[in-house]
Write a protein that holds these residues in place. Structure first.
Motif, PDB file in Angstrom:
ATOM      1  N   ALA A 242       2.943  54.755 -88.360  1.00 32.04           N
ATOM      2  CA  ALA A 242       1.909  55.449 -87.322  1.00 32.04           C
ATOM      3  C   ALA A 242       1.609  54.158 -86.291  1.00 32.04           C
ATOM      4  CB  ALA A 242       0.760  55.712 -88.175  1.00 32.04           C
ATOM      5  N   PHE A 243       1.600  53.099 -86.621  1.00 32.90           N
ATOM      6  CA  PHE A 243       1.164  52.119 -85.801  1.00 32.90           C
ATOM      7  C   PHE A 243       2.232  51.131 -85.458  1.00 32.90           C
ATOM      8  CE2 PHE A 243      -2.275  53.469 -88.506  1.00 32.90           C
ATOM      9  CZ  PHE A 243      -3.219  53.936 -87.487  1.00 32.90           C
ATOM     10  N   ARG A 244       3.070  51.431 -84.282  1.00 36.15           N
ATOM     11  CA  ARG A 244       4.341  50.945 -83.929  1.00 36.15           C
ATOM     12  C   ARG A 244       4.243  50.164 -82.691  1.00 36.15           C
ATOM     13  NH1 ARG A 244       9.335  54.225 -86.030  1.00 36.15           N
ATOM     14  NH2 ARG A 244       9.954  52.165 -86.360  1.00 36.15           N
ATOM     15  N   PHE A 245       3.315  50.560 -81.636  1.00 43.72           N
ATOM     16  CA  PHE A 245       3.329  50.124 -80.309  1.00 43.72           C
ATOM     17  C   PHE A 245       2.784  48.821 -80.067  1.00 43.72           C
ATOM     18  CE2 PHE A 245       3.935  54.821 -78.999  1.00 43.72           C
ATOM     19  CZ  PHE A 245       5.129  54.851 -79.512  1.00 43.72           C
ATOM     20  N   CYS A 246       3.432  47.563 -80.339  1.00 41.53           N
ATOM     21  CA  CYS A 246       2.823  46.372 -80.313  1.00 41.53           C
ATOM     22  C   CYS A 246       3.770  45.537 -79.554  1.00 41.53           C
ATOM     23  CB  CYS A 246       2.406  45.933 -81.602  1.00 41.53           C
ATOM     24  SG  CYS A 246       1.504  44.389 -81.613  1.00 41.53           S
ATOM     25  N   TYR A 247       3.185  44.982 -78.372  1.00 37.83           N
ATOM     26  CA  TYR A 247       4.064  44.097 -77.733  1.00 37.83           C
ATOM     27  C   TYR A 247       4.324  42.924 -78.528  1.00 37.83           C
ATOM     28  CZ  TYR A 247       2.894  46.693 -73.702  1.00 37.83           C
ATOM     29  OH  TYR A 247       2.947  47.805 -72.748  1.00 37.83           O
ATOM     30  N   PRO A 248       5.800  42.246 -78.659  1.00 37.01           N
ATOM     31  CA  PRO A 248       5.845  41.019 -79.288  1.00 37.01           C
ATOM     32  C   PRO A 248       5.047  39.923 -79.001  1.00 37.01           C
ATOM     33  CG  PRO A 248       8.090  41.956 -78.760  1.00 37.01           C
ATOM     34  CD  PRO A 248       6.940  42.758 -78.036  1.00 37.01           C
ATOM     35  N   ALA A 249       4.620  39.670 -77.714  1.00 35.16           N
ATOM     36  CA  ALA A 249       3.844  38.671 -77.048  1.00 35.16           C
ATOM     37  C   ALA A 249       2.424  38.789 -77.786  1.00 35.16           C
ATOM     38  CB  ALA A 249       3.719  38.756 -75.505  1.00 35.16           C
ATOM     39  N   THR A 250       2.057  40.145 -78.197  1.00 35.41           N
ATOM     40  CA  THR A 250       0.677  40.231 -78.488  1.00 35.41           C
ATOM     41  C   THR A 250       0.651  39.389 -80.292  1.00 35.41           C
ATOM     42  OG1 THR A 250       0.361  42.102 -77.406  1.00 35.41           O
ATOM     43  CG2 THR A 250      -1.029  41.801 -79.272  1.00 35.41           C
ATOM     44  N   VAL A 251       1.403  39.754 -80.852  1.00 41.33           N
ATOM     45  CA  VAL A 251       1.463  39.023 -82.217  1.00 41.33           C
ATOM     46  C   VAL A 251       1.723  37.729 -81.966  1.00 41.33           C
ATOM     47  CG1 VAL A 251       2.450  39.122 -84.426  1.00 41.33           C
ATOM     48  CG2 VAL A 251       2.197  41.081 -83.443  1.00 41.33           C
ATOM     49  N   ARG A 253       0.633  35.805 -79.586  1.00 45.78           N
ATOM     50  CA  ARG A 253      -0.631  35.067 -79.012  1.00 45.78           C
ATOM     51  C   ARG A 253      -1.638  35.021 -80.330  1.00 45.78           C
ATOM     52  NH1 ARG A 253      -1.991  31.163 -76.028  1.00 45.78           N
ATOM     53  NH2 ARG A 253      -3.812  31.627 -74.635  1.00 45.78           N
ATOM     54  N   LEU A 254      -1.680  36.045 -80.996  1.00 40.91           N
ATOM     55  CA  LEU A 254      -2.680  36.182 -82.188  1.00 40.91           C
ATOM     56  C   LEU A 254      -2.261  34.981 -83.248  1.00 40.91           C
ATOM     57  CD1 LEU A 254      -3.101  39.967 -82.842  1.00 40.91           C
ATOM     58  CD2 LEU A 254      -4.699  38.433 -81.707  1.00 40.91           C
ATOM     59  N   ARG A 255      -1.148  34.816 -83.345  1.00 44.90           N
ATOM     60  CA  ARG A 255      -0.398  33.842 -84.309  1.00 44.90           C
ATOM     61  C   ARG A 255      -0.900  32.245 -83.800  1.00 44.90           C
ATOM     62  NH1 ARG A 255       4.911  36.890 -86.231  1.00 44.90           N
ATOM     63  NH2 ARG A 255       3.769  37.850 -88.189  1.00 44.90           N
ATOM     64  N   GLU A 256      -0.782  32.166 -82.273  1.00 45.20           N
ATOM     65  CA  GLU A 256      -1.043  30.921 -81.807  1.00 45.20           C
ATOM     66  C   GLU A 256      -2.664  30.543 -81.883  1.00 45.20           C
ATOM     67  OE1 GLU A 256       2.238  31.484 -78.401  1.00 45.20           O
ATOM     68  OE2 GLU A 256       0.241  31.619 -77.829  1.00 45.20           O
ATOM     69  N   ARG A 257      -3.410  31.722 -82.030  1.00 47.59           N
ATOM     70  CA  ARG A 257      -4.922  31.351 -81.949  1.00 47.59           C
ATOM     71  C   ARG A 257      -5.598  31.680 -83.392  1.00 47.59           C
ATOM     72  NH1 ARG A 257      -8.033  32.431 -78.086  1.00 47.59           N
ATOM     73  NH2 ARG A 257      -9.213  30.964 -79.089  1.00 47.59           N
ATOM     74  N   GLY A 258      -4.863  32.131 -84.531  1.00 46.74           N
ATOM     75  CA  GLY A 258      -5.432  32.201 -85.702  1.00 46.74           C
ATOM     76  C   GLY A 258      -4.489  32.796 -86.695  1.00 46.74           C
ATOM     77  N   GLU A 259      -4.798  33.305 -87.755  1.00 47.25           N
ATOM     78  CA  GLU A 259      -3.819  33.480 -88.873  1.00 47.25           C
ATOM     79  C   GLU A 259      -3.773  35.374 -88.803  1.00 47.25           C
ATOM     80  OE1 GLU A 259      -3.497  34.153 -93.806  1.00 47.25           O
ATOM     81  OE2 GLU A 259      -5.113  33.147 -92.820  1.00 47.25           O
ATOM     82  N   VAL A 260      -2.326  35.817 -88.888  1.00 52.80           N
ATOM     83  CA  VAL A 260      -2.068  37.252 -88.671  1.00 52.80           C
ATOM     84  C   VAL A 260      -1.841  37.626 -89.986  1.00 52.80           C
ATOM     85  CG1 VAL A 260      -0.588  38.938 -87.946  1.00 52.80           C
ATOM     86  CG2 VAL A 260      -1.524  37.547 -86.112  1.00 52.80           C
TER      87      VAL A 260
END
Length: 432
Positions: A242-251, A253-260
């Protein structure tokens, strides 16, 4: 990493199939291929990743700017980058394929429908090459791939008619099993309806990988990425059917800033312990019945009411509202965080590059600042009379009366997909 852009004469000419065949041919030739997509699309890249075995990079001038676009290109790795274009080569005022090719200084390989032409295919390619100067674009149409072309006399006629400065790079044969089924929002995802490997192999046999590699170029290097402090924040990201539309760069970036940490609402997962939640876009309308029973969605409603920061984009917005009515007229309860009821339609309700100006400080932008993104949705949201909005729409449709960013508690829902180059995800992490 050298690269080239695969442009088309128009939408529907077969750029995705040609891209997949080229990726396959280069891979069989021993090259490590980095796929990429010009424009904000999520679906074509899923097919790229299926064939190339690595995530496809999103390259959009409107979303990223020139330096951001180059940074995202260089986040990839491999010997050759194959960039699939969007629409026709020159179509689109925000970020056309030609504009992306120009920003990266990459040559264009033009996909031309050759089903009913030979010399006219060459004339089309020559016209697209010459139009660049008329349009004020520094773009080089360096070669063509003939889509739906037979071999023998048909192929020879096309090749012989081309001028010397436009290379013939092969053909895609006319085969029914080279078609990818579609639905609203575009093609089926890569893991739903992948092209069979043997079918792609057959198409790849007719492509000139040596010439494709020879014409590829290396783009200019970008400026260094601004450093951002790493935090100890834990961000829960929904990733499922249901939640598939996520740019690779988004994840990234989130991993660079914190824990995903990821979770799957449609699989019955609980909401993980976290400091904030990101619900990307996708197909909640296809899984509305399952989502209505999802433990994660019920927990999300309670946690959001207690002040947990939640960011929902498009499909994520839909899941955060009170209800979702499918195209068949069946209504399902959603998380109930945002005061709106969503309904699906047979025709798209928004399709454009978007610019939003923040009315006040939000999870993704400071008051008075603007962010750019993209919208493409078949749903509309009927909002409550006292609904609060975080943005005014400068460009695009928005949610209601040129307003965007439906907000409640510390939850923000928007139809606008943004890229991390917008700064929105850094702002989100910093707000946690």
């Amino acid at each position: 990493m050298k690269g080239f852009v695969l442009g088309g004469t128009h939408s529907g000419v077969g750029k995705t199939v040609a891209t997949l065949a080229i990726i396959r041919a280069l891979d069989e030739g021993g090259y490590a291929v980095q796929p990429a997509k010009a424009g904000p699309d999520f679906i074509d890249p899923s097919h790229h990743e299926r064939v190339a075995g690595r995530p496809s990079r999103t390259l959009d001038l409107w979303l990223q700017g020139t330096e951001g676009l180059r940074r995202n290109y260089y986040r990839g790795s491999g010997d050759v980058c194959v960039v699939e274009g969007v629409m026709g080569l020159y179509d689109g005022d925000g970020s056309s394929t030609a504009m992306v090719a120009e920003a990266l200084d990459l040559p264009v390989v033009l996909v031309v429908d050759a089903k009913a032409g030979m010399e006219s295919v060459a004339a089309t390619a020559l016209g697209f090459r010459q139009f660049a100067s008329h349009a004020g674009r520094d773009v080089e149409v360096a070669g063509i791939v003939a889509q739906r072309a037979h071999g023998g006399r048909h192929e020879e006629g096309i090749r012989d008619a081309l001028p010397d400065d436009i290379a013939y790079l092969g053909r895609i044969p006319p085969q029914a099993d080279l078609e990818i089924p579609d639905r609203h929002l575009g093609l089926h995802m890569g893991d739903e309806s992948p092209l069979a490997p043997e079918v792609l192999d057959a198409a790849a046999d007719h492509l000139r990988t040596d010439r494709l590699v020879d014409l590829a170029r290396t783009p200019p290097r970008p400026a260094a990425t601004p450093e951002q402090a790493r935090t100890g924040k834990r961000i829960a990201v929904a990733r499922d059917a249901a939640f598939r539309f996520c740019y690779p760069a988004t994840v990234e970036r989130l991993r660079e800033r914190g824990e995903v940490v990821t979770f799957a609402p449609t699989a019955g997962d609980d909401l993980p312990a976290c400091d904030g939640v990101y619900l990307p876009g996708g197909y909640p309308e296809l899984h509305a019945e399952t989502l209505a029973e999802s433990p994660a969605l019920r927990q999300l409603g309670a946690e959001a009411a207690d002040g947990l920061p939640v960011l929902g984009e498009c499909g994520g917005l839909m899941a955060l509202t009170e209800s979702l009515t499918t195209a068949e007229g069946v209504t399902h309860e959603m998380a109930g965080v945002l005061p709106a009821a969503v309904r699906m339609h047979d025709r798209y309700q928004g399709l454009d590059h978007v610019e939003l100006r923040a009315r006040r400080d939000t999870l993704t932008a400071s008051a008075g600042t603007s962010i750019r993104g993209h919208e493409f949705h078949y749903s509309s949201a009927e909002t409550a009379s006292d609904a609060r909005f975080a943005f005014d729409v400068v460009r695009g449709e928005g949610i209601d009366d040129q307003r965007e960013g439906l907000s409640e508690h510390r939850t923000l829902g928007t139809y606008c997909h943004v890229h991390p180059e917008s700064g929105a995800f850094d702002a989100f992490v910093d707000s946690l």
